[in-house]
Design a protein around this motif. Structure first.
Motif, PDB file in Angstrom:
ATOM      1  N   VAL A 157       0.692  -1.134   0.003  1.00 22.72           N
ATOM      2  CA  VAL A 157       0.111   0.028   0.008  1.00 22.72           C
ATOM      3  C   VAL A 157       0.932   1.178   0.019  1.00 22.72           C
ATOM      4  CG1 VAL A 157      -2.099  -1.093   1.156  1.00 22.72           C
ATOM      5  CG2 VAL A 157      -0.196  -0.003   2.570  1.00 22.72           C
ATOM      6  N   ILE A 158       0.417   2.398  -0.512  1.00 23.16           N
ATOM      7  CA  ILE A 158       0.983   3.605  -0.720  1.00 23.16           C
ATOM      8  C   ILE A 158       1.291   4.107   0.673  1.00 23.16           C
ATOM      9  CG2 ILE A 158       1.062   5.789  -1.502  1.00 23.16           C
ATOM     10  CD1 ILE A 158       1.509   3.932  -3.912  1.00 23.16           C
ATOM     11  N   LYS A 159       2.525   4.730   0.901  1.00 25.89           N
ATOM     12  CA  LYS A 159       3.061   5.134   2.179  1.00 25.89           C
ATOM     13  C   LYS A 159       3.333   6.637   2.103  1.00 25.89           C
ATOM     14  CE  LYS A 159       6.474   4.491   5.749  1.00 25.89           C
ATOM     15  NZ  LYS A 159       7.607   3.467   6.351  1.00 25.89           N
ATOM     16  N   GLU A 160       2.879   7.658   2.843  1.00 25.06           N
ATOM     17  CA  GLU A 160       3.145   8.890   2.579  1.00 25.06           C
ATOM     18  C   GLU A 160       4.302   9.424   3.257  1.00 25.06           C
ATOM     19  OE1 GLU A 160       1.444  10.957   0.801  1.00 25.06           O
ATOM     20  OE2 GLU A 160      -0.068   9.331   0.535  1.00 25.06           O
ATOM     21  N   GLY A 161       4.845   8.694   4.110  1.00 28.53           N
ATOM     22  CA  GLY A 161       5.927   9.077   5.078  1.00 28.53           C
ATOM     23  C   GLY A 161       7.294   8.346   4.480  1.00 28.53           C
ATOM     24  N   LYS A 162       8.308   8.317   5.445  1.00 27.61           N
ATOM     25  CA  LYS A 162       9.788   8.171   4.701  1.00 27.61           C
ATOM     26  C   LYS A 162       9.872   6.671   4.618  1.00 27.61           C
ATOM     27  CE  LYS A 162      11.922  12.128   6.735  1.00 27.61           C
ATOM     28  NZ  LYS A 162      12.909  12.761   7.582  1.00 27.61           N
ATOM     29  N   ALA A 163      10.688   6.116   3.806  1.00 32.86           N
ATOM     30  CA  ALA A 163      11.009   4.587   3.445  1.00 32.86           C
ATOM     31  C   ALA A 163      11.733   4.062   4.686  1.00 32.86           C
ATOM     32  CB  ALA A 163      11.642   4.548   2.005  1.00 32.86           C
ATOM     33  N   GLU A 164      11.412   2.825   5.041  1.00 29.91           N
ATOM     34  CA  GLU A 164      12.312   2.258   6.267  1.00 29.91           C
ATOM     35  C   GLU A 164      12.439   0.865   5.515  1.00 29.91           C
ATOM     36  OE1 GLU A 164      10.142   2.794  10.271  1.00 29.91           O
ATOM     37  OE2 GLU A 164       8.676   2.973   9.021  1.00 29.91           O
ATOM     38  N   LEU A 165      13.488   0.335   6.039  1.00 27.14           N
ATOM     39  CA  LEU A 165      13.840  -1.093   5.830  1.00 27.14           C
ATOM     40  C   LEU A 165      12.632  -1.775   5.880  1.00 27.14           C
ATOM     41  CD1 LEU A 165      17.217  -1.769   7.647  1.00 27.14           C
ATOM     42  CD2 LEU A 165      17.032  -1.381   5.371  1.00 27.14           C
ATOM     43  N   GLY A 166      12.646  -2.496   4.831  1.00 30.21           N
ATOM     44  CA  GLY A 166      11.261  -3.671   4.580  1.00 30.21           C
ATOM     45  C   GLY A 166      10.315  -2.908   3.614  1.00 30.21           C
ATOM     46  N   VAL A 186      13.955   8.172   2.335  1.00 29.30           N
ATOM     47  CA  VAL A 186      13.627   8.882   1.129  1.00 29.30           C
ATOM     48  C   VAL A 186      12.176   8.947   1.234  1.00 29.30           C
ATOM     49  CG1 VAL A 186      15.497   8.353  -0.296  1.00 29.30           C
ATOM     50  CG2 VAL A 186      13.606   6.852  -0.490  1.00 29.30           C
ATOM     51  N   GLU A 187      11.527  10.085   0.539  1.00 27.77           N
ATOM     52  CA  GLU A 187      10.094  10.110   0.381  1.00 27.77           C
ATOM     53  C   GLU A 187       9.696  10.380  -1.197  1.00 27.77           C
ATOM     54  OE1 GLU A 187       8.206  12.760   3.387  1.00 27.77           O
ATOM     55  OE2 GLU A 187      10.337  13.738   3.323  1.00 27.77           O
ATOM     56  N   PRO A 188       8.435  10.029  -1.451  1.00 24.91           N
ATOM     57  CA  PRO A 188       7.917  10.104  -2.828  1.00 24.91           C
ATOM     58  C   PRO A 188       8.347  11.615  -3.416  1.00 24.91           C
ATOM     59  CG  PRO A 188       6.314   9.213  -1.521  1.00 24.91           C
ATOM     60  CD  PRO A 188       7.339   9.865  -0.443  1.00 24.91           C
ATOM     61  N   ASP A 189       8.713  11.331  -4.893  1.00 27.49           N
ATOM     62  CA  ASP A 189       9.008  12.484  -5.652  1.00 27.49           C
ATOM     63  C   ASP A 189      10.458  13.138  -5.319  1.00 27.49           C
ATOM     64  OD1 ASP A 189       6.536  12.205  -7.010  1.00 27.49           O
ATOM     65  OD2 ASP A 189       5.465  13.348  -5.404  1.00 27.49           O
ATOM     66  N   GLN A 190      10.950  12.560  -4.382  1.00 27.01           N
ATOM     67  CA  GLN A 190      12.483  13.065  -3.981  1.00 27.01           C
ATOM     68  C   GLN A 190      13.404  12.309  -5.316  1.00 27.01           C
ATOM     69  OE1 GLN A 190      13.479  12.105  -0.061  1.00 27.01           O
ATOM     70  NE2 GLN A 190      15.578  12.763  -0.151  1.00 27.01           N
ATOM     71  N   HIS A 191      14.501  13.392  -5.300  1.00 27.66           N
ATOM     72  CA  HIS A 191      15.603  12.908  -6.178  1.00 27.66           C
ATOM     73  C   HIS A 191      16.787  12.674  -5.200  1.00 27.66           C
ATOM     74  CE1 HIS A 191      18.446  12.574  -9.517  1.00 27.66           C
ATOM     75  NE2 HIS A 191      19.401  13.093  -8.851  1.00 27.66           N
ATOM     76  N   VAL A 192      17.517  11.468  -5.228  1.00 28.23           N
ATOM     77  CA  VAL A 192      18.840  11.373  -4.656  1.00 28.23           C
ATOM     78  C   VAL A 192      20.053  10.966  -5.424  1.00 28.23           C
ATOM     79  CG1 VAL A 192      17.871   9.089  -3.979  1.00 28.23           C
ATOM     80  CG2 VAL A 192      19.569  10.436  -2.600  1.00 28.23           C
ATOM     81  N   ASP A 193      21.451  11.311  -5.199  1.00 30.25           N
ATOM     82  CA  ASP A 193      22.236  10.719  -5.897  1.00 30.25           C
ATOM     83  C   ASP A 193      23.008   9.748  -4.962  1.00 30.25           C
ATOM     84  OD1 ASP A 193      22.069  12.147  -8.242  1.00 30.25           O
ATOM     85  OD2 ASP A 193      23.306  13.854  -7.673  1.00 30.25           O
ATOM     86  N   VAL A 194      22.951   8.564  -5.415  1.00 30.42           N
ATOM     87  CA  VAL A 194      23.402   7.603  -4.536  1.00 30.42           C
ATOM     88  C   VAL A 194      24.929   6.968  -4.961  1.00 30.42           C
ATOM     89  CG1 VAL A 194      23.102   5.102  -3.584  1.00 30.42           C
ATOM     90  CG2 VAL A 194      20.929   6.679  -4.182  1.00 30.42           C
ATOM     91  N   ALA A 195      25.830   7.431  -4.241  1.00 22.85           N
ATOM     92  CA  ALA A 195      27.660   7.182  -4.314  1.00 22.85           C
ATOM     93  C   ALA A 195      27.663   5.769  -3.859  1.00 22.85           C
ATOM     94  CB  ALA A 195      28.268   8.266  -3.937  1.00 22.85           C
ATOM     95  N   ILE A 196      28.283   4.988  -4.721  1.00 27.68           N
ATOM     96  CA  ILE A 196      28.722   3.612  -4.140  1.00 27.68           C
ATOM     97  C   ILE A 196      30.144   3.419  -4.763  1.00 27.68           C
ATOM     98  CG2 ILE A 196      26.480   2.558  -3.852  1.00 27.68           C
ATOM     99  CD1 ILE A 196      28.507   1.520  -6.720  1.00 27.68           C
ATOM    100  N   LYS A 213       6.097   2.258  -0.876  1.00 23.68           N
ATOM    101  CA  LYS A 213       5.123   1.352  -0.526  1.00 23.68           C
ATOM    102  C   LYS A 213       5.399   0.615   0.885  1.00 23.68           C
ATOM    103  CE  LYS A 213       3.574   0.750  -5.224  1.00 23.68           C
ATOM    104  NZ  LYS A 213       3.096  -0.454  -6.505  1.00 23.68           N
ATOM    105  N   THR A 214       4.681   0.270   1.712  1.00 22.01           N
ATOM    106  CA  THR A 214       4.860  -0.636   2.818  1.00 22.01           C
ATOM    107  C   THR A 214       4.068  -1.808   2.465  1.00 22.01           C
ATOM    108  OG1 THR A 214       4.908  -0.434   5.230  1.00 22.01           O
ATOM    109  CG2 THR A 214       2.974   0.307   4.353  1.00 22.01           C
ATOM    110  N   LYS A 215       4.390  -2.889   3.281  1.00 18.59           N
ATOM    111  CA  LYS A 215       3.606  -4.186   3.379  1.00 18.59           C
ATOM    112  C   LYS A 215       2.550  -4.181   4.325  1.00 18.59           C
ATOM    113  CE  LYS A 215       7.363  -7.153   1.735  1.00 18.59           C
ATOM    114  NZ  LYS A 215       8.025  -8.598   2.167  1.00 18.59           N
TER     115      LYS A 215
END
Length: 426
Positions: free
Chosen positions: A152-161, A207-217, A242-244
């Motif tokens: 289901v769509i989640k409005e908040g920040k992404a977490e592990l899982g 991260v949150e929806p519609d956010q841009h992030v540069d991931v350096a690895i 999305k969250t489970k």
């Protein structure tokens, strides 16, 4: 056909074969006729030229090679039956005499290993009984809930899982163009799943929806050659988080899983416990049989021809390369990722092949001593068990296994030999 056997060592022999003149001439005639069909001579239709002209185009050596190829397998089978020889690997062949009137060959044959088996009953190896804790059952139930979760769509920040839906474009340090294989679009990535290169998923936590992030690895040193050890940036756009949402563990949920005869949570809990217990029992039994075989081998004398181990090693390599190909790798790429040389890879394969072959012949020897033979009636019993387990008609099982009856017979035999070892040792 005349044959002669000369033993060269414990596991090798030479099988000399002299072909009857009439049989050899007949083979040459068939070979010539086959080759003649492809001969083209100006002024005649293909295959219709006079024989004397055709003969000028086909050398004796070409006829002999074709004739030998056509009869060699039959000659070998007839010779080993006549001399009661049991080869355990493909023979090497040498033609010792060849003319229009004579053919003689020598087959270098690998025979069965020499085994002097040590004690295989009453061994004290240490047998363990399988147990399953309540915590393991509950963990398995939660896994079932997770496997049937909805996103289901989640409005908040992404977490592990959580699952993030992303576009990402990977660019190596110092370059402008994206590297091959580094671009994904609308990709659903579960954070913590270890699906992406190490370090990537962790940087998307928060991260949150519609956010841009540069991931350096930094790619691991043990990676594909064009990326190993290099720095890169993935320009990443997060579309959704999305969250489970786990289903409640209710009787209605369990009934919806459609497990035969299981309709309540308590029934499913008991089924889960018994399933885990069976899995553990199977694993412990397999490990135990391995220890018993190691103990038997340590007190046995075994002379296995290198050709048998060579064939098993080659077969294992072919199998592994097929698995690699299904995952998009060739052997060279795989070795780069795991940081192995081909010599190291082959040495490990050969070690495993040697163990596999040794265990096979030890089990087979025990089966011979114990006179374990699988009759057709035994197969019918196994068919009936399979039919019951898979809710099939016994005729369906027979039909499914019709093309591999002898392999199945061998499998049943070795299972019964292992069962004997399990019963007769502690």
């Amino acid at each position: 056909m005349e044959t002669k056997v000369t033993k060269t060592d414990n596991t090798h022999l030479e099988l000399e074969v002299e072909v009857d003149a009439e049989q050899w001439r007949g083979a040459q005639k068939k070979a010539f006729d086959k080759l003649a069909k492809d001969v083209e001579i100006k002024g005649f239709r293909k295959g219709k030229a006079p024989q004397n002209l055709v003969k000028e185009q086909i050398s004796d050596s070409k006829v002999w090679n074709e004739a030998i190829s056509s009869i060699i397998n039959d000659l070998f089978v007839e010779a080993i039956k006549k001399e009661d020889v049991h080869p355990f690997a493909s023979p090497d062949v040498m033609v010792t005499k060849c003319s229009n009137d004579e053919l003689a060959m020598k087959f270098m044959v690998t025979t069965e290993p020499i085994i002097e088996i040590g004690p295989y009953k009453g061994l004290e190896v240490g047998k363990e009984e399988a147990t399953v804790s309540d915590e393991e059952v509950e963990e398995s139930l939660k896994k079932t809930q997770s496997e049937n979760a909805t996103l289901v769509i989640k409005e908040g920040k992404a977490e592990l899982g959580d699952v993030v839906v992303i576009d990402a474009v990977g660019v190596l340090e110092g370059e402008e163009e994206p590297f091959e294989g580094g671009t994904v679009t609308n990709y659903e990535l579960e954070l913590g799943s270890q699906s992406f290169v190490p370090g990537f998923e962790e940087q998307l936590v928060g991260v949150e929806p519609d956010q841009h992030v540069d991931v350096a690895i930094t790619f691991p040193e043990q990676y594909v050659e064009n990326l190993a050890g290099k720095n890169a940036v993935f320009h990443t756009d997060v579309h959704e988080v999305k969250t489970k949402q786990l289903p409640e563990l209710t009787d209605a949920f369990i009934e919806g899983l459609n497990h035969d005869g299981i309709k309540t949570v308590e029934q499913f809990r008991e089924h889960t416990k018994q399933d885990l217990l069976q899995q553990k029992s199977n694993k412990l039994k397999s490990d135990y049989i391995g220890k018993v075989l190691d103990e038997i081998i340590s007190h046995s004398s075994i002379d296995i021809p290198h050709e048998i181990i060579d064939q098993e090693t080659d077969s294992m390599r072919e199998s592994q390369e097929e698995q690699m190909a299904q995952s998009g790798f060739d052997l060279e790429s795989y070795l780069q990722i795991v940081g192995q040389s081909e010599d190291e890879f082959m040495a490990q394969l050969r070690e495993r092949a040697t163990k596999n072959v040794t265990n096979f012949f030890i089990l087979d020897k025990i089966g011979q001593i114990e006179d374990i033979v699988i009759e057709d009636a035994d197969l019918e019993f196994e068919y009936a068990k399979m039919a019951e387990a898979y809710h099939m008609e016994i005729d369906q099982v027979r039909e499914a296994l019709a093309s591999q009856v002898e392999q199945f017979r061998s499998q049943v035999r070795f299972t019964r030999i292992e069962d004997l070892l399990y019963r007769e040792n502690d």
